[in-house]
Scaffold this active site. Structure first.
Site, PDB file in Angstrom:
ATOM      1  N   ASN A 254       0.883  -1.104   0.098  1.00 29.65           N
ATOM      2  CA  ASN A 254      -0.098  -0.472   0.033  1.00 29.65           C
ATOM      3  C   ASN A 254       0.912   1.337   0.108  1.00 29.65           C
ATOM      4  O   ASN A 254       0.248   2.295  -0.833  1.00 29.65           O
ATOM      5  CB  ASN A 254      -1.393  -0.178   0.992  1.00 29.65           C
ATOM      6  CG  ASN A 254      -2.323  -1.156   0.956  1.00 29.65           C
ATOM      7  OD1 ASN A 254      -2.456  -2.247   0.036  1.00 29.65           O
ATOM      8  ND2 ASN A 254      -2.271  -1.028   2.519  1.00 29.65           N
TER       9      ASN A 254
ATOM     10  N   LYS B  25      -4.361   2.925 -12.515  1.00 28.75           N
ATOM     11  CA  LYS B  25      -3.471   3.001 -13.358  1.00 28.75           C
ATOM     12  C   LYS B  25      -2.606   3.725 -15.324  1.00 28.75           C
ATOM     13  O   LYS B  25      -2.689   4.073 -15.591  1.00 28.75           O
ATOM     14  CB  LYS B  25      -2.408   2.450 -13.166  1.00 28.75           C
ATOM     15  CG  LYS B  25      -1.360   1.763 -11.305  1.00 28.75           C
ATOM     16  CD  LYS B  25      -1.451   0.525 -10.877  1.00 28.75           C
ATOM     17  CE  LYS B  25      -1.123   0.481  -9.428  1.00 28.75           C
ATOM     18  NZ  LYS B  25      -1.918   0.512  -9.239  1.00 28.75           N
TER      19      LYS B  25
ATOM     20  N   THR C 116     -16.110  35.171 -33.661  1.00 26.15           N
ATOM     21  CA  THR C 116     -17.071  35.141 -32.743  1.00 26.15           C
ATOM     22  C   THR C 116     -17.984  34.051 -33.246  1.00 26.15           C
ATOM     23  O   THR C 116     -18.123  34.292 -34.734  1.00 26.15           O
ATOM     24  CB  THR C 116     -17.467  36.337 -31.467  1.00 26.15           C
ATOM     25  OG1 THR C 116     -18.538  37.148 -33.052  1.00 26.15           O
ATOM     26  CG2 THR C 116     -16.329  37.223 -31.030  1.00 26.15           C
ATOM     27  N   HIS C 117     -18.351  33.519 -33.051  1.00 26.97           N
ATOM     28  CA  HIS C 117     -19.449  32.120 -33.404  1.00 26.97           C
ATOM     29  C   HIS C 117     -19.051  31.730 -35.053  1.00 26.97           C
ATOM     30  O   HIS C 117     -19.865  31.797 -35.522  1.00 26.97           O
ATOM     31  CB  HIS C 117     -20.516  33.104 -33.889  1.00 26.97           C
ATOM     32  CG  HIS C 117     -21.078  34.099 -31.904  1.00 26.97           C
ATOM     33  ND1 HIS C 117     -22.231  32.770 -30.983  1.00 26.97           N
ATOM     34  CD2 HIS C 117     -20.944  35.037 -31.810  1.00 26.97           C
ATOM     35  CE1 HIS C 117     -22.360  33.691 -30.279  1.00 26.97           C
ATOM     36  NE2 HIS C 117     -21.710  35.344 -30.359  1.00 26.97           N
TER      37      HIS C 117
ATOM     38  N   GLU D 272      -6.644  16.820 -35.570  1.00 30.61           N
ATOM     39  CA  GLU D 272      -8.554  15.604 -35.344  1.00 30.61           C
ATOM     40  C   GLU D 272      -7.955  14.195 -34.435  1.00 30.61           C
ATOM     41  O   GLU D 272      -8.244  14.919 -33.702  1.00 30.61           O
ATOM     42  CB  GLU D 272      -8.876  14.922 -36.635  1.00 30.61           C
ATOM     43  CG  GLU D 272      -9.423  15.852 -38.083  1.00 30.61           C
ATOM     44  CD  GLU D 272     -10.256  14.863 -38.893  1.00 30.61           C
ATOM     45  OE1 GLU D 272      -9.105  14.651 -39.497  1.00 30.61           O
ATOM     46  OE2 GLU D 272     -11.055  14.576 -38.660  1.00 30.61           O
TER      47      GLU D 272
ATOM     48  N   TYR E 156      -6.776   1.369   1.739  1.00 26.65           N
ATOM     49  CA  TYR E 156      -6.625   1.397   1.115  1.00 26.65           C
ATOM     50  C   TYR E 156      -8.000   0.417   0.471  1.00 26.65           C
ATOM     51  O   TYR E 156      -8.092  -0.695   1.054  1.00 26.65           O
ATOM     52  CB  TYR E 156      -5.424   0.171   0.632  1.00 26.65           C
ATOM     53  CG  TYR E 156      -5.014   0.448  -0.847  1.00 26.65           C
ATOM     54  CD1 TYR E 156      -4.741   1.136  -1.133  1.00 26.65           C
ATOM     55  CD2 TYR E 156      -5.570  -0.931  -1.112  1.00 26.65           C
ATOM     56  CE1 TYR E 156      -4.646   0.398  -2.978  1.00 26.65           C
ATOM     57  CE2 TYR E 156      -5.123  -1.303  -2.638  1.00 26.65           C
ATOM     58  CZ  TYR E 156      -4.465  -1.206  -3.143  1.00 26.65           C
ATOM     59  OH  TYR E 156      -4.623  -1.007  -4.854  1.00 26.65           O
TER      60      TYR E 156
ATOM     61  N   GLN F 245      -6.143  -0.126  -7.904  1.00 21.58           N
ATOM     62  CA  GLN F 245      -6.006  -1.051  -8.816  1.00 21.58           C
ATOM     63  C   GLN F 245      -5.814  -0.295 -10.183  1.00 21.58           C
ATOM     64  O   GLN F 245      -4.963  -0.507 -10.893  1.00 21.58           O
ATOM     65  CB  GLN F 245      -6.327  -2.171  -8.890  1.00 21.58           C
ATOM     66  CG  GLN F 245      -5.341  -2.925 -10.256  1.00 21.58           C
ATOM     67  CD  GLN F 245      -5.556  -4.753 -10.116  1.00 21.58           C
ATOM     68  OE1 GLN F 245      -5.335  -5.432  -8.901  1.00 21.58           O
ATOM     69  NE2 GLN F 245      -5.785  -5.690 -11.266  1.00 21.58           N
TER      70      GLN F 245
END
Lengths: 467, 467, 467, 467
Positions: free
Chosen positions: A109, A324, A154-155, A289, A316, A321
């Site tokens: 831990n 990660k 804008t827009h 993209e 814990y 787990q």
């Protein structure tokens, strides 16, 4: 059978094994795991639990494990569950029973919490470097393109005359704040869980401060439950990366638009373009993209990490787990996107003819005409209304505001005559009029570039402890 | 250089390559990719674009590629970008120039859409099977434990007397609806994109219906832009899996609670338990925690897929490349969690003594006493108030409601006397009183089990076209 | 003090009250709450718990409450916590002590679950109607614009010649699947929780099937724990709305692009445009941007609901209180976005000159030229490479592929001569060549429109039970 | 017609109006909007655009608007779209045509960005205060409960002997980092957009630094596009609140568990408990469940804001309108949850008998026994294995490890004899043995409390500029 199952339990079921094993993913922490173990050996030695010889034997053994892993010779075994137990098992094979002393005064831990913080710090610094790279590219392009005008939108509608370099500097400002968030996150996570044990510390007299120092941490964490069970450092780091990702997606979106035939504001280099498997003529901005898409992955990872830790009681819990993969992927995605975007922007061509040509249509100086009326004493709301009517009139004729006849202007308001009116309608003049701090006038943008360059350079000199 | 870059572009930059390549992830689609190509060969042959000999050569070549991949002999090359180009390149190596005819009338856009639908259908059916397994386990345990009583909780406070089998059947009901959602999703996605080309179809006279049929699809998709650019089938499938994941997390949460010393309602088998690397006595319900965590991953994947496709203009955009990992991981996580949970529940021991012992404290028949007053003509609100006062009185004495003296009961309301009052306060009687449809009385639960078993069995007999 | 606190607890703290009260939000369920109570009165009457007179008194009282609420005369009181207790309190004020009988054999847990299902069904059907409206508008515009050509894009780059109506029909296909998901969700949720009580049913002999029928539900839910504690129907409905929202955001994105000066493909009507407070000339496509943004709200609501229910143990947990706002907002957002988009599309002008003009640049028939080579026996991969080289040559000269000289074409491949080659390079011919099912040829699109119209009309005739 | 539509556009459609209007939500910004306008008046006066008299007239007019709003007399009108236009319209009604000068050199784009930053700063500081309150409560309870022991859990299984105060201090550590994140977010957002105009600044010579200073901002933002179009400050603030929410949900989860009959570790006060509408005996920890649920809302809001801004091109896009509700709700939810939790914890009773009683079962000193063996030279892995076997032996006999006979201990290892072994098995001794930094020994926890108190107090003294 797994070392971790110890003397208490019979063997695990196959369906359980598939769920339980994590080594395919967490083996990527091997370097941090060994670094953490070496520091822990120092702690054990300092506390008199290991003799100098034993400590050296363990260090040598771990060095050998590291070499084997680097050389691709390690046999990772899912039955041993995770990176920690795989490395410890291999160590015992190499050094014999003394290897069994390594885990004294430690639990997986505090061990994995340490590994994750070391990993987050290291990858975080790599991302900072990539971010600095992109920042530098943008500053360079802004300086180079300083004279090119373009509309500010804008827009996605053309709004007012502006400057390409001013637009690029907006990108830079976003990234600058991202830098600050990353530095804050890395600084805050740079603390040592080691010595927290499974949940309630250990009875052995480990000098936690010294162990923390040897790993470059700012100090030991202050509470053993918190040290082993909290993952806000991951939530903070990954949400900072997600915000960065959102910013990169905005840049990506603009590159996609600007690369279209319709805009034609820029052209990516071949090295950052792709083609089609079916359509031979295509030159696609996939880079932009894909960068845009990375934001989706980073947002999803943020969600995952927050949901994972929500409502977990202390200490814990095993679902941790699964923190990660979101961490690893997020760090990879951020770094790859930054590097690719830096390369794409660095090697792209801006098309000044198209950028400046876009100033020609869209009545872009309508605000300037209204502002002129304001200088003649007309309240802005009324001026706005008068100019709005002129734009409608021009639109109905299919012409630009600046092409209205003197009579038409005069009919709208008695002040709308003379050379100042025509000057107000000129886009180039309009850009230079916007010379207040933060505006697109050339001198202001040059100042902004110089200021930004100084800030980024200074920031790069400041190091993060241990990093 | 990548085949896909064709004659149009110079080589890709390294930073671009790292971003652009997807073969590490999408090679998992190899089987579907080859199945789709074989069907497409049929379409080309039918349209006279391939001769019978050419078609057979290509089919044989693809069979060889499949064998090589299965045997782990394929050299996957990131420079060739993706699974499609890797397989096509290998095919050309094997069969020569005729291999270059395979991609006629096709684009990677309709190709990958087809692969993904085949994959989603296949994995979806696997998940259905795992779900049927878990459903069966729960029905079996419910039947076996039919006589064991326990409290029904709300807010994690004991509420009313109930039955373990009734509780397990609540789990089953959630999973039944999950089954329906999965079947709906798989049915809706079972359409063929092939023939849609890159975005606007193809000029070759492919018989799309026949190609669709050969892949087990219900028919060809009706619009070439939609066929290549839409991914709602992934959003729907993965959000259905996320809802399933939420349900599994609820079961997981209860297993964690019930396995604690404090509840002690069940004990997991050794095969589905884990221990601690530090604390030798630990027997941990990691299986249930990990299942709980999979819901976080599934929710995050749902978010990712929705964000990825949001605001994409037609047709295909390259960020769709990144829809694969969320799909693959979600299918894996759902299947693994279902199997592990089925095993854990099947092999766990329920502790009837603790479950029934929990009925002894918590004034669980307070509602029944109020209901008794209602039968005596007291409006429920008033009855609720009277019994609330009695509970307070009992609590102050540190005793149960059922232990109040006859005098205390009578003082609260004149009807609170006699054997019916005592019967109302008995938990076992209280459970049997709740004999309406959907209630915990033994006969009702047995009926519910029989009904559920029949439904699940019938559903398993209904096949999905092509699956 | 709140009625619900009964005789058990002292008064609530102010900070608790602020957290605990929900009536500001859930009062919106008043109509469903009263409908559910009326049905429950029928159940109590059938079970002999209420006399006919009592039942009629309660029904009349509830009618009066409904009238008061409709007239805006109801005094909603946060101290009474929620919509249920506010209505019951008012009822008791109107009818006296008999009002206290209404809550017999019922808990707020089955009550609110019933209200939510009734609400979800009603709003779901409203959304279906709005969706049908948008579908109809799109079909109408597609039919009207059947002769207008435009490029089909991938990666926002012009790809192949296509047809505006074909593009609009892609929008329609997405929406059609959304319709199916919504119908599935509404059908699956249309079950009655009433009779499930707090968690374990009730001892009173309520005829649950009859109560369910009177509310238009398909039947009673099969398990009392599940009926009171499950909210997958909300997760399913809202995730279906989120997928719909993603689709609307894609349409919105295209409207924003197409309304730009650069594309100029369409112009929104004044009624669906907005201006700027500063720039008098602006005509902004806010409608499309706002629709795009609604997808973000719907995705966030999906996340919220999934996270809210994750890891909840049975039965009812109080955080479920917070499922209402995400539901209410999602239903509002979906309906408002559909209606606004329908109006915007219905009243917009498409600019055929700009749409067809876009075919002129972008080498759009490169695939067709490659396909022509295929018909001359050249494998597609080679043809693709040859044409790619020609495109590069044309680009270097700044001309279109179709403008290359006969010599240049012939130099690339001996078959590249004659009228068929020139025909292959013509965009109008190229569209008609794509006459396979799902392609953009005029006849195919007309068929697709007719087929879609028939499907939508048939679907609108099918009613959902109770809705 | 809306003032903002100006002279350019005809009236809005009804469906558009429903989508477009935001005043129902954003009127909550009225105070910030007026504060920002007052500062802007200073800027206009400094630039000579307003005379002193005009400036004073406008300031007086705005004061009157503020008074009317506070008194509930403002007629908010959706046709005027938003809070800005409603206030400006009312101002013009009050002061006449000079009111039309207020919007000179300003756009709603820089105006709303300013309002949002002022709001986020003010609410952020309120949340800091609530957080300080909760921190103080926890420190107080920890100090008060310093002598009460309890098990430390992992995986909800009892792990090792620990101390209630140590557990509470883990809560405090999480909250301390939340404090840091909030301060960082508030500090980073404390910059002024005013002067950025719609997108490209203004031609009027506003002294932006002075305007910024008058609003307590650290300075003007450096780029007009960025100032009007970036919302990372909202993403950062709300994700920090979501992480805080996750932490509160963990505390909430523990309160729910600890309040159950099975744990019985604490009892909430009546003022923070609720009852059931059906079950008269219930005393429910709704406060903790509701707090747990707020985390779901905060996570969903984070998702919404990130998705909303993803892929937006510069400058301002209208979907940003929808960033307000997630911000407002998140600030409310965080503050309400903090206050309710502070009250609940402050007034709850901890039950020392149950907490310490839980040490009696679960072999909690198994690690200590293994550690003892380590001090006798046994490598930890072997010691872990030996003790695991002893635990199994004890479990089979249904007794605790500490109850094994001397013979059984000796049979497992020759060192397992003598008083030190018995001492190792005593929970109270075991807690005091864990006296390293961050451990649960009494002296260490007292030091930790003193240190934390000093840190929190110091932090509260540090003010944020302008806040």
């Amino acid at each position: 059978m797994s070392v971790a199952r110890g003397g208490r339990l019979a063997a695990a079921d196959q369906a359980m094994l598939e769920l339980n094993q994590s080594v395919e993913v967490d083996k990527r922490l091997w370097r941090e795991d060994i670094d953490g173990s070496v520091a822990h050996i120092g702690g054990l030695e300092g506390a008199g639990i290991l003799s100098s010889e034993e400590a050296q034997t363990l260090r040598d053994g771990l060095s050998q494990v590291a070499r084997e892993i680097e050389a691709g010779q390690m046999q990772w075994d899912p039955v041993k569950e995770d990176v920690h137990m795989n490395i410890e098992s291999r160590l015992v094979e190499i050094v014999g029973a003394v290897g069994g002393k390594l885990h004294t005064a430690r639990s997986r831990n505090d061990q994995v919490a340490t590994d994750l913080r070391l990993f987050a710090r290291r990858r975080g610094v790599e991302i900072l470097e990539a971010l600095d790279g992109l920042g530098g590219v943008i500053l360079g392009r802004a300086e180079e393109q300083i004279d090119v005008l373009m509309p500010a939108y804008t827009h996605l509608q053309r709004g007012q005359p502006s400057r390409l370099a001013h637009h690029l500097m907006a990108w830079q400002e976003m990234l600058w704040r991202d830098r600050g968030r990353l530095v804050d996150a890395i600084t805050r996570l740079n603390e040592s869980p080691l010595g927290a044990g499974a949940v309630a510390g250990t009875g052995f007299a480990i000098d936690r401060a010294s162990v923390a120092q040897s790993l470059g941490f700012s100090g030991p964490m202050r509470n053993s439950l918190d040290a082993t069970a909290s993952r806000d450092f991951l939530m903070e780091l990954v949400s900072a990366l997600a915000i960065l990702g959102v910013h990169l997606s905005r840049i990506g979106e603009e590159i996609v638009l600007w690369s279209s035939s319709e805009f034609g504001f820029m052209e990516l280099s071949d090295g950052f373009s792709t083609s089609s498997s079916m359509m031979p003529q295509k030159k696609n901005p996939d880079v932009a993209e894909l960068v845009r898409g990375k934001a989706a992955l980073l947002i999803g990872a943020t969600t995952t990490l927050m949901v994972l830790e929500k409502s977990l009681c202390f200490g814990y819990g095993r679902e941790l787990q699964d923190d990660k993969r979101p961490l690893f992927d997020s760090c990879d995605n951020a770094r790859i996107a930054l590097n690719a975007l830096a390369g794409a922007i660095e090697t792209a061509s801006f098309r000044a003819d198209r950028l400046e040509g876009a100033l020609e249509r869209g009545h872009l100086t309508a605000t300037d005409l209204a502002d002129y009326l304001v200088t003649q004493g007309v309240p802005f709301r009324e001026a706005h209304h008068i100019v709005g009517g002129l734009v409608r009139k021009a639109s109905e004729q299919g012409i630009e505001l600046s092409k209205l006849s003197a009579e038409e202007l005069l009919a709208a308001h008695p002040s709308l005559q003379g050379s100042e009116v025509r000057a107000a309608l000129d886009p180039r003049t309009a850009v230079e009029r916007r010379a207040l701090f933060g505006g697109p006038a050339k001198a202001r943008v040059l100042e902004a570039i110089a200021d930004a360059r100084a800030r980024w350079q200074l920031a790069q000199k400041e190091s993060i402890a241990g990093a």
